[in-house]
Design a protein around this motif. Sequence first.
Motif, PDB file in Angstrom:
ATOM      1  N   LEU A 134       0.814  -1.219   0.000  1.00 44.45           N
ATOM      2  CA  LEU A 134       0.000   0.000   0.000  1.00 44.45           C
ATOM      3  C   LEU A 134       0.841   1.260   0.000  1.00 44.45           C
ATOM      4  O   LEU A 134       1.967   1.260   0.498  1.00 44.45           O
ATOM      5  CB  LEU A 134      -1.022   0.010   1.133  1.00 44.45           C
ATOM      6  N   GLY A 135       0.254   2.316  -0.606  1.00 41.79           N
ATOM      7  CA  GLY A 135       0.938   3.602  -0.655  1.00 41.79           C
ATOM      8  C   GLY A 135       0.249   4.553   0.301  1.00 41.79           C
ATOM      9  O   GLY A 135      -0.251   4.143   1.337  1.00 41.79           O
ATOM     10  N   GLY A 136       0.211   5.840  -0.010  1.00 41.38           N
ATOM     11  CA  GLY A 136      -0.509   6.824   0.801  1.00 41.38           C
ATOM     12  C   GLY A 136       0.102   6.996   2.183  1.00 41.38           C
ATOM     13  O   GLY A 136       1.106   6.371   2.537  1.00 41.38           O
ATOM     14  N   GLY A 137      -0.567   7.855   2.998  1.00 35.28           N
ATOM     15  CA  GLY A 137      -0.058   8.153   4.346  1.00 35.28           C
ATOM     16  C   GLY A 137      -0.067   6.918   5.227  1.00 35.28           C
ATOM     17  O   GLY A 137       0.849   6.712   6.040  1.00 35.28           O
ATOM     18  N   ASP A 138      -1.118   6.094   5.086  1.00 33.56           N
ATOM     19  CA  ASP A 138      -1.228   4.890   5.922  1.00 33.56           C
ATOM     20  C   ASP A 138      -0.063   3.951   5.628  1.00 33.56           C
ATOM     21  O   ASP A 138       0.561   3.407   6.543  1.00 33.56           O
ATOM     22  CB  ASP A 138      -2.563   4.206   5.618  1.00 33.56           C
ATOM     23  N   THR A 170       1.823 -15.806   7.684  1.00 30.64           N
ATOM     24  CA  THR A 170       1.869 -14.458   8.252  1.00 30.64           C
ATOM     25  C   THR A 170       1.189 -13.481   7.290  1.00 30.64           C
ATOM     26  O   THR A 170       0.938 -13.807   6.130  1.00 30.64           O
ATOM     27  CB  THR A 170       3.335 -13.977   8.418  1.00 30.64           C
ATOM     28  N   THR A 171       0.912 -12.293   7.804  1.00 32.52           N
ATOM     29  CA  THR A 171       0.430 -11.202   6.957  1.00 32.52           C
ATOM     30  C   THR A 171       1.485 -10.103   7.007  1.00 32.52           C
ATOM     31  O   THR A 171       1.844  -9.677   8.101  1.00 32.52           O
ATOM     32  CB  THR A 171      -0.885 -10.623   7.508  1.00 32.52           C
ATOM     33  N   SER A 172       1.975  -9.697   5.863  1.00 39.36           N
ATOM     34  CA  SER A 172       2.979  -8.632   5.891  1.00 39.36           C
ATOM     35  C   SER A 172       2.453  -7.396   5.161  1.00 39.36           C
ATOM     36  O   SER A 172       1.524  -7.491   4.341  1.00 39.36           O
ATOM     37  CB  SER A 172       4.289  -9.119   5.269  1.00 39.36           C
ATOM     38  N   ILE A 173       3.026  -6.272   5.504  1.00 36.91           N
ATOM     39  CA  ILE A 173       2.594  -5.000   4.918  1.00 36.91           C
ATOM     40  C   ILE A 173       3.828  -4.282   4.395  1.00 36.91           C
ATOM     41  O   ILE A 173       4.803  -4.109   5.133  1.00 36.91           O
ATOM     42  CB  ILE A 173       1.891  -4.109   5.965  1.00 36.91           C
ATOM     43  N   GLU A 174       3.795  -3.894   3.146  1.00 35.19           N
ATOM     44  CA  GLU A 174       4.931  -3.158   2.568  1.00 35.19           C
ATOM     45  C   GLU A 174       4.439  -1.857   1.957  1.00 35.19           C
ATOM     46  O   GLU A 174       3.344  -1.801   1.393  1.00 35.19           O
ATOM     47  CB  GLU A 174       5.582  -3.987   1.454  1.00 35.19           C
ATOM     48  N   TYR A 175       5.292  -0.835   2.025  1.00 31.10           N
ATOM     49  CA  TYR A 175       4.947   0.489   1.501  1.00 31.10           C
ATOM     50  C   TYR A 175       5.459   0.633   0.073  1.00 31.10           C
ATOM     51  O   TYR A 175       6.649   0.442  -0.185  1.00 31.10           O
ATOM     52  CB  TYR A 175       5.594   1.537   2.414  1.00 31.10           C
ATOM     53  N   VAL A 176       4.533   0.948  -0.857  1.00 31.14           N
ATOM     54  CA  VAL A 176       4.929   1.223  -2.245  1.00 31.14           C
ATOM     55  C   VAL A 176       4.353   2.601  -2.577  1.00 31.14           C
ATOM     56  O   VAL A 176       3.160   2.723  -2.884  1.00 31.14           O
ATOM     57  CB  VAL A 176       4.366   0.146  -3.215  1.00 31.14           C
ATOM     58  N   ASP A 178       4.298   4.622  -4.969  1.00 28.67           N
ATOM     59  CA  ASP A 178       3.711   4.908  -6.276  1.00 28.67           C
ATOM     60  C   ASP A 178       2.231   4.517  -6.382  1.00 28.67           C
ATOM     61  O   ASP A 178       1.520   5.077  -7.216  1.00 28.67           O
ATOM     62  CB  ASP A 178       4.524   4.190  -7.371  1.00 28.67           C
ATOM     63  N   ILE A 179       1.741   3.577  -5.555  1.00 32.68           N
ATOM     64  CA  ILE A 179       0.337   3.160  -5.741  1.00 32.68           C
ATOM     65  C   ILE A 179      -0.633   4.050  -4.955  1.00 32.68           C
ATOM     66  O   ILE A 179      -1.845   3.873  -5.026  1.00 32.68           O
ATOM     67  CB  ILE A 179       0.107   1.646  -5.454  1.00 32.68           C
ATOM     68  N   GLY A 180      -0.100   5.025  -4.200  1.00 34.79           N
ATOM     69  CA  GLY A 180      -0.936   6.047  -3.569  1.00 34.79           C
ATOM     70  C   GLY A 180      -2.025   5.445  -2.701  1.00 34.79           C
ATOM     71  O   GLY A 180      -1.765   4.603  -1.850  1.00 34.79           O
ATOM     72  N   ASP A 181      -3.285   5.863  -2.941  1.00 36.32           N
ATOM     73  CA  ASP A 181      -4.394   5.452  -2.085  1.00 36.32           C
ATOM     74  C   ASP A 181      -4.889   4.034  -2.406  1.00 36.32           C
ATOM     75  O   ASP A 181      -5.807   3.537  -1.765  1.00 36.32           O
ATOM     76  CB  ASP A 181      -5.534   6.467  -2.241  1.00 36.32           C
ATOM     77  N   PHE A 182      -4.296   3.422  -3.415  1.00 35.22           N
ATOM     78  CA  PHE A 182      -4.738   2.061  -3.775  1.00 35.22           C
ATOM     79  C   PHE A 182      -3.915   1.018  -3.028  1.00 35.22           C
ATOM     80  O   PHE A 182      -2.783   1.281  -2.627  1.00 35.22           O
ATOM     81  CB  PHE A 182      -4.666   1.852  -5.284  1.00 35.22           C
ATOM     82  N   PHE A 203      -5.958 -15.304  -4.028  1.00 33.91           N
ATOM     83  CA  PHE A 203      -6.778 -14.176  -4.481  1.00 33.91           C
ATOM     84  C   PHE A 203      -5.966 -12.896  -4.464  1.00 33.91           C
ATOM     85  O   PHE A 203      -4.979 -12.772  -3.727  1.00 33.91           O
ATOM     86  CB  PHE A 203      -8.078 -14.037  -3.670  1.00 33.91           C
ATOM     87  N   THR A 204      -6.373 -11.982  -5.324  1.00 35.60           N
ATOM     88  CA  THR A 204      -5.726 -10.671  -5.371  1.00 35.60           C
ATOM     89  C   THR A 204      -6.814  -9.616  -5.234  1.00 35.60           C
ATOM     90  O   THR A 204      -7.830  -9.678  -5.929  1.00 35.60           O
ATOM     91  CB  THR A 204      -4.997 -10.459  -6.722  1.00 35.60           C
ATOM     92  N   TRP A 205      -6.612  -8.708  -4.321  1.00 37.30           N
ATOM     93  CA  TRP A 205      -7.595  -7.655  -4.058  1.00 37.30           C
ATOM     94  C   TRP A 205      -6.951  -6.315  -4.385  1.00 37.30           C
ATOM     95  O   TRP A 205      -5.877  -6.000  -3.864  1.00 37.30           O
ATOM     96  CB  TRP A 205      -7.977  -7.745  -2.576  1.00 37.30           C
ATOM     97  N   HIS A 206      -7.586  -5.557  -5.273  1.00 33.28           N
ATOM     98  CA  HIS A 206      -7.099  -4.201  -5.558  1.00 33.28           C
ATOM     99  C   HIS A 206      -8.172  -3.237  -5.060  1.00 33.28           C
ATOM    100  O   HIS A 206      -9.251  -3.156  -5.664  1.00 33.28           O
ATOM    101  CB  HIS A 206      -6.920  -3.988  -7.070  1.00 33.28           C
ATOM    102  N   GLY A 207      -7.930  -2.557  -3.970  1.00 35.48           N
ATOM    103  CA  GLY A 207      -8.953  -1.680  -3.409  1.00 35.48           C
ATOM    104  C   GLY A 207      -8.488  -0.240  -3.332  1.00 35.48           C
ATOM    105  O   GLY A 207      -7.289   0.035  -3.218  1.00 35.48           O
ATOM    106  N   CYS A 208      -9.463   0.680  -3.383  1.00 34.40           N
ATOM    107  CA  CYS A 208      -9.162   2.098  -3.136  1.00 34.40           C
ATOM    108  C   CYS A 208      -9.490   2.356  -1.668  1.00 34.40           C
ATOM    109  O   CYS A 208     -10.672   2.357  -1.284  1.00 34.40           O
ATOM    110  CB  CYS A 208     -10.020   2.983  -4.047  1.00 34.40           C
ATOM    111  N   ASP A 209      -8.465   2.553  -0.857  1.00 36.26           N
ATOM    112  CA  ASP A 209      -8.640   2.633   0.596  1.00 36.26           C
ATOM    113  C   ASP A 209      -9.693   3.651   1.032  1.00 36.26           C
ATOM    114  O   ASP A 209     -10.555   3.337   1.851  1.00 36.26           O
ATOM    115  CB  ASP A 209      -7.293   2.986   1.248  1.00 36.26           C
ATOM    116  N   SER A 210      -9.617   4.861   0.489  1.00 36.41           N
ATOM    117  CA  SER A 210     -10.543   5.910   0.951  1.00 36.41           C
ATOM    118  C   SER A 210     -11.978   5.583   0.573  1.00 36.41           C
ATOM    119  O   SER A 210     -12.904   5.762   1.377  1.00 36.41           O
ATOM    120  CB  SER A 210     -10.171   7.262   0.353  1.00 36.41           C
ATOM    121  N   ALA A 211     -12.169   5.083  -0.664  1.00 39.38           N
ATOM    122  CA  ALA A 211     -13.532   4.781  -1.120  1.00 39.38           C
ATOM    123  C   ALA A 211     -14.126   3.623  -0.317  1.00 39.38           C
ATOM    124  O   ALA A 211     -15.344   3.549  -0.131  1.00 39.38           O
ATOM    125  CB  ALA A 211     -13.517   4.437  -2.609  1.00 39.38           C
TER     126      ALA A 211
END
Length: 269
Positions: A134-138, A170-176, A178-182, A203-211
């Motif tokens: 995920l990108g963005g501030g989060d 495990t569940t991991s979280i990485e910052y990218v 360039d993908i911004g809010d997606f 499965f692959t999930w592509h979500g817009c976090d804010s929406a």
Amino acid sequence: VAAALVADLAAFRDRHRLDRVVVVNVSSTEPVPDPHPAHARLEALSVALCEPGTVLPPSSLYAYAALRAGCPYVDFTPSTGARLPALAELAQAQRLPYAGHDGKTGETLVKSVLAPMFAMRNLAVRSWSGINLLGGGDGASLAEPGANAAKSVSKQRVLGETLGYVPEGTTSIEYVADIGDFKTAWDLVTFSGFLGTGMRLEFTWHGCDSALAAPLVLDLARITAAAHRAGRTGPLTELAFFFKDPLGDVDHALSAQWEALRRFVTGLE
Ligand SMILES: NC(=O)c1ccc[n+]([C@@H]2O[C@H](COP(=O)([O-])OP(=O)(O)OC[C@H]3O[C@@H](n4cnc5c(N)ncnc54)[C@H](O)[C@@H]3O)[C@@H](O)[C@H]2O)c1
């Protein structure tokens, strides 16, 4: 600081002539704070807050101020927020409801639908691993190890609760950046069926976090206000549908949470 926040909330309520204000925490995820003896009892907390030093992390300071100002509090983040015995005591004393934790908008939402399916079909899940990009501030905040750890714990809870055991993975979280809010979540599940036959699901999930998050925040504010109006106090466990790490000993399967929410909302009308 708490007194200034209480004054701000009260002034906002007066300025807009509101019957009630619901405070929703949507600020950056915090690391889990160090324990403090004053977290256990309201009396000790009130004393400790008057002394020098940091007693509460920001999310809990906001929760304290909200409850002191007579406002229900909702935590959309995995931060500590109102999850301290002293603050539960304050909510009861003020006759206020509160809800949390951590909005369920992406990978965990899908997990809470798929995991009950494996359990109902008696398919043994051997491993479940997820990678979140995920990108963005989060995304930037979650690149910090303390915040990342708090979020990862919140994301894995659903599996143990719905399957009755914790599979490998495990569940991991990485910052990218360039993908911004997606956000992209990629999950791999291995499981075995009849005669131990090994199978896998991806499965692959592509979500817009804010929406995904904004309508949940609006519903939470409205439903919590209605619960307050109806005289509900303490943890709103019926709002588990909205959260990855819900309050109370509740069902983690999405369909059961939906039914509990429907019954709750109908009862408030
Ligand atoms: N789909 C989603 O967006 C989603 C889902 C579940 C949980 N969350 C949680 O919601 C929170 C916000 O997510 P976001 O994507 O909007 O993040 P963001 O980084 O875009 O926004 C967070 C904001 O909080 C502010 N902030 C940080 N510390 C603060 C403090 N002490 N007081 C007041 N403001 C403060 C930051 O300046 C920033 O503007 C995160 O904890 C995230 O994990 C988001």
